[in-house]
Design a protein around this motif. Structure first.
Motif, PDB file in Angstrom:
ATOM      1  N   LYS A 168       0.796  -1.224   0.000  1.00  0.00           N
ATOM      2  CA  LYS A 168       0.000   0.000   0.000  1.00  0.00           C
ATOM      3  C   LYS A 168       0.830   1.277   0.000  1.00  0.00           C
ATOM      4  O   LYS A 168       0.310   2.344  -0.320  1.00  0.00           O
ATOM      5  N   ASN A 169       2.087   1.202   0.386  1.00  0.00           N
ATOM      6  CA  ASN A 169       2.897   2.414   0.427  1.00  0.00           C
ATOM      7  C   ASN A 169       4.381   2.043   0.320  1.00  0.00           C
ATOM      8  O   ASN A 169       4.746   0.859   0.347  1.00  0.00           O
ATOM      9  N   GLU A 170       5.245   3.068   0.210  1.00  0.00           N
ATOM     10  CA  GLU A 170       6.681   2.826   0.042  1.00  0.00           C
ATOM     11  C   GLU A 170       7.281   2.137   1.258  1.00  0.00           C
ATOM     12  O   GLU A 170       8.203   1.327   1.128  1.00  0.00           O
ATOM     13  N   ARG A 171       6.773   2.462   2.440  1.00  0.00           N
ATOM     14  CA  ARG A 171       7.287   1.809   3.654  1.00  0.00           C
ATOM     15  C   ARG A 171       7.031   0.306   3.603  1.00  0.00           C
ATOM     16  O   ARG A 171       7.893  -0.494   3.968  1.00  0.00           O
ATOM     17  N   GLU A 172       5.849  -0.093   3.111  1.00  0.00           N
ATOM     18  CA  GLU A 172       5.530  -1.514   3.006  1.00  0.00           C
ATOM     19  C   GLU A 172       6.350  -2.184   1.906  1.00  0.00           C
ATOM     20  O   GLU A 172       6.724  -3.356   2.030  1.00  0.00           O
ATOM     21  N   LEU A 213      14.781  -3.539   1.845  1.00  0.00           N
ATOM     22  CA  LEU A 213      15.597  -2.381   1.480  1.00  0.00           C
ATOM     23  C   LEU A 213      15.356  -1.235   2.454  1.00  0.00           C
ATOM     24  O   LEU A 213      14.243  -1.064   2.955  1.00  0.00           O
ATOM     25  N   PRO A 214      16.382  -0.411   2.720  1.00  0.00           N
ATOM     26  CA  PRO A 214      16.159   0.752   3.591  1.00  0.00           C
ATOM     27  C   PRO A 214      15.196   1.757   2.969  1.00  0.00           C
ATOM     28  O   PRO A 214      14.451   2.446   3.674  1.00  0.00           O
ATOM     29  N   ARG A 215      15.224   1.852   1.634  1.00  0.00           N
ATOM     30  CA  ARG A 215      14.317   2.746   0.925  1.00  0.00           C
ATOM     31  C   ARG A 215      13.995   2.135  -0.428  1.00  0.00           C
ATOM     32  O   ARG A 215      14.893   1.708  -1.154  1.00  0.00           O
ATOM     33  N   PHE A 216      12.737   2.066  -0.748  1.00  0.00           N
ATOM     34  CA  PHE A 216      12.312   1.454  -2.004  1.00  0.00           C
ATOM     35  C   PHE A 216      12.177   2.515  -3.084  1.00  0.00           C
ATOM     36  O   PHE A 216      11.541   3.550  -2.871  1.00  0.00           O
ATOM     37  N   ASP A 217      12.779   2.245  -4.247  1.00  0.00           N
ATOM     38  CA  ASP A 217      12.695   3.142  -5.398  1.00  0.00           C
ATOM     39  C   ASP A 217      11.835   2.458  -6.457  1.00  0.00           C
ATOM     40  O   ASP A 217      12.252   1.451  -7.051  1.00  0.00           O
ATOM     41  N   MET A 218      10.662   2.993  -6.704  1.00  0.00           N
ATOM     42  CA  MET A 218       9.718   2.344  -7.620  1.00  0.00           C
ATOM     43  C   MET A 218      10.199   2.339  -9.059  1.00  0.00           C
ATOM     44  O   MET A 218       9.615   1.644  -9.902  1.00  0.00           O
ATOM     45  N   TYR A 219      11.243   3.100  -9.374  1.00  0.00           N
ATOM     46  CA  TYR A 219      11.757   3.145 -10.738  1.00  0.00           C
ATOM     47  C   TYR A 219      13.080   2.389 -10.902  1.00  0.00           C
ATOM     48  O   TYR A 219      13.673   2.416 -11.982  1.00  0.00           O
ATOM     49  N   HIS A 224      15.038  -3.085  -7.581  1.00  0.00           N
ATOM     50  CA  HIS A 224      14.064  -3.018  -6.494  1.00  0.00           C
ATOM     51  C   HIS A 224      12.748  -3.665  -6.932  1.00  0.00           C
ATOM     52  O   HIS A 224      12.111  -4.396  -6.152  1.00  0.00           O
ATOM     53  N   LEU A 225      12.351  -3.404  -8.172  1.00  0.00           N
ATOM     54  CA  LEU A 225      11.117  -3.992  -8.685  1.00  0.00           C
ATOM     55  C   LEU A 225      11.225  -5.512  -8.750  1.00  0.00           C
ATOM     56  O   LEU A 225      10.263  -6.230  -8.441  1.00  0.00           O
ATOM     57  N   LEU A 226      12.391  -6.015  -9.152  1.00  0.00           N
ATOM     58  CA  LEU A 226      12.582  -7.463  -9.223  1.00  0.00           C
ATOM     59  C   LEU A 226      12.462  -8.096  -7.836  1.00  0.00           C
ATOM     60  O   LEU A 226      11.831  -9.149  -7.673  1.00  0.00           O
ATOM     61  N   LEU A 227      13.041  -7.453  -6.836  1.00  0.00           N
ATOM     62  CA  LEU A 227      12.919  -7.956  -5.466  1.00  0.00           C
ATOM     63  C   LEU A 227      11.458  -7.974  -5.023  1.00  0.00           C
ATOM     64  O   LEU A 227      10.989  -8.950  -4.422  1.00  0.00           O
ATOM     65  N   SER A 256      -2.754   7.757  -3.994  1.00  0.00           N
ATOM     66  CA  SER A 256      -2.907   9.213  -4.001  1.00  0.00           C
ATOM     67  C   SER A 256      -1.607   9.916  -3.624  1.00  0.00           C
ATOM     68  O   SER A 256      -1.420  11.093  -3.929  1.00  0.00           O
ATOM     69  N   GLY A 257      -0.688   9.179  -2.976  1.00  0.00           N
ATOM     70  CA  GLY A 257       0.599   9.758  -2.600  1.00  0.00           C
ATOM     71  C   GLY A 257       1.635   9.720  -3.702  1.00  0.00           C
ATOM     72  O   GLY A 257       2.774  10.147  -3.490  1.00  0.00           O
ATOM     73  N   GLY A 258       1.280   9.192  -4.870  1.00  0.00           N
ATOM     74  CA  GLY A 258       2.202   9.193  -5.996  1.00  0.00           C
ATOM     75  C   GLY A 258       2.916   7.881  -6.240  1.00  0.00           C
ATOM     76  O   GLY A 258       3.677   7.754  -7.212  1.00  0.00           O
ATOM     77  N   LEU A 259       2.687   6.887  -5.391  1.00  0.00           N
ATOM     78  CA  LEU A 259       3.296   5.582  -5.593  1.00  0.00           C
ATOM     79  C   LEU A 259       2.650   4.891  -6.791  1.00  0.00           C
ATOM     80  O   LEU A 259       1.433   4.913  -6.949  1.00  0.00           O
TER      81      LEU A 259
END
Length: 249
Positions: free
Chosen positions: A50-54, A61-67, A71-74, A118-121
């Motif tokens: 539901k969000n970047e934290r999840e 990962l310490p921070r997920f990068d949707m691009y 990270h997407l493969l993981l 709505s947060g841009g994810l």
């Protein structure tokens, strides 16, 4: 037992199933589930945190990068591994474990819609045209077989609402404001559909399960609040509802 939208939070789903005595230590159905005494309904949306934290929790990962394709493969691999566990769980008791098709599950199958928040994810892990990968074929075939609703007598389980139009995730569905607001604006839909009770997800309920006894429905997208729904049905086989309650775990 009915469990709300998963959104890749499988750890919480398994915790809820354990609390309900529906899964054992090997991630298989318990004897009451295998015997059909307990029926398990998962209301849909298995995929997409539901969000970047999840996403970060899912991938480690310490921070997920949707691009970031790595990270997407993981994110895709970890979801697929958990989906395999859930598939095996259902296969061990297909008469008693029911999983409904949510709009996020459908979006992974048909590729027509890129969903986000709505947060841009944006959910890209299963979109090979945008850095992701396809969900494995055996999982795609499994999800493609999910029903869009389940009825036990006059008790309905569906991902969004009692409206048939809300079971088809097309352009009209995504343009329709009522998919998220019907239960507050027009709760009489359940009675109009001739139902004794309805169980729905899709809209996150922050304070836990919303149980509307007057209009005879429950909104159960509340796994994050650590609640599932328990329904007691009569022994006559006609789906007569005897009791319903939200259960914390």
């Amino acid at each position: 037992m009915a469990f709300g939208d998963v959104h890749a939070d499988f750890e919480t789903l398994w915790s809820a199933l354990r609390a309900a005595s529906c899964v054992d230590g090997a991630f298989l159905p318990t004897p009451p589930v295998q015997a059909g005494l307990f029926q398990v309904v998962i209301i849909g949306d298995l995929v997409h945190p539901k969000n970047e934290r999840e996403y970060a929790r899912l991938t480690g990962l310490p921070r997920f990068d949707m691009y970031d394709p790595e990270h997407l493969l993981l994110a895709a691999r970890n979801q697929a591994a958990q989906l395999d566990l859930l598939r095996a769980y259902q296969a061990a008791a297909p008469h008693a474990v029911h999983i409904l098709l949510g709009n996020h599950d459908d979006a992974v199958l048909n590729g027509s819609y890129t969903l986000g928040t709505s947060g841009g994810l944006v959910h890209l892990e299963f979109d090979p045209e945008r850095g992701g990968v396809l969900l494995p074929e055996h999982l795609r075939n499994w999800i493609a077989g999910f029903p869009r609703e389940l009825r036990v007598g006059a008790v309905q389980f569906s991902h969004v609402s009692p409206l048939p139009a809300h079971t088809h995730y097309d352009d009209l569905f995504y343009a329709d404001r009522s998919t998220k607001h019907w239960f507050r604006d027009t709760p009489e839909y359940v009675e109009m559909a001739g139902l004794d009770f309805g169980v729905y997800g899709h809209t996150q309920i922050d304070d836990g399960i919303l149980l509307d006894q007057d209009h005879r429905f429950a909104m159960i997208d509340a796994l994050h609040a650590r609640e599932y729904l328990e329904l007691m049905l009569g022994d006559s086989g006609d789906g007569t509802l005897q009791a319903v309650r939200a259960v914390p775990f």
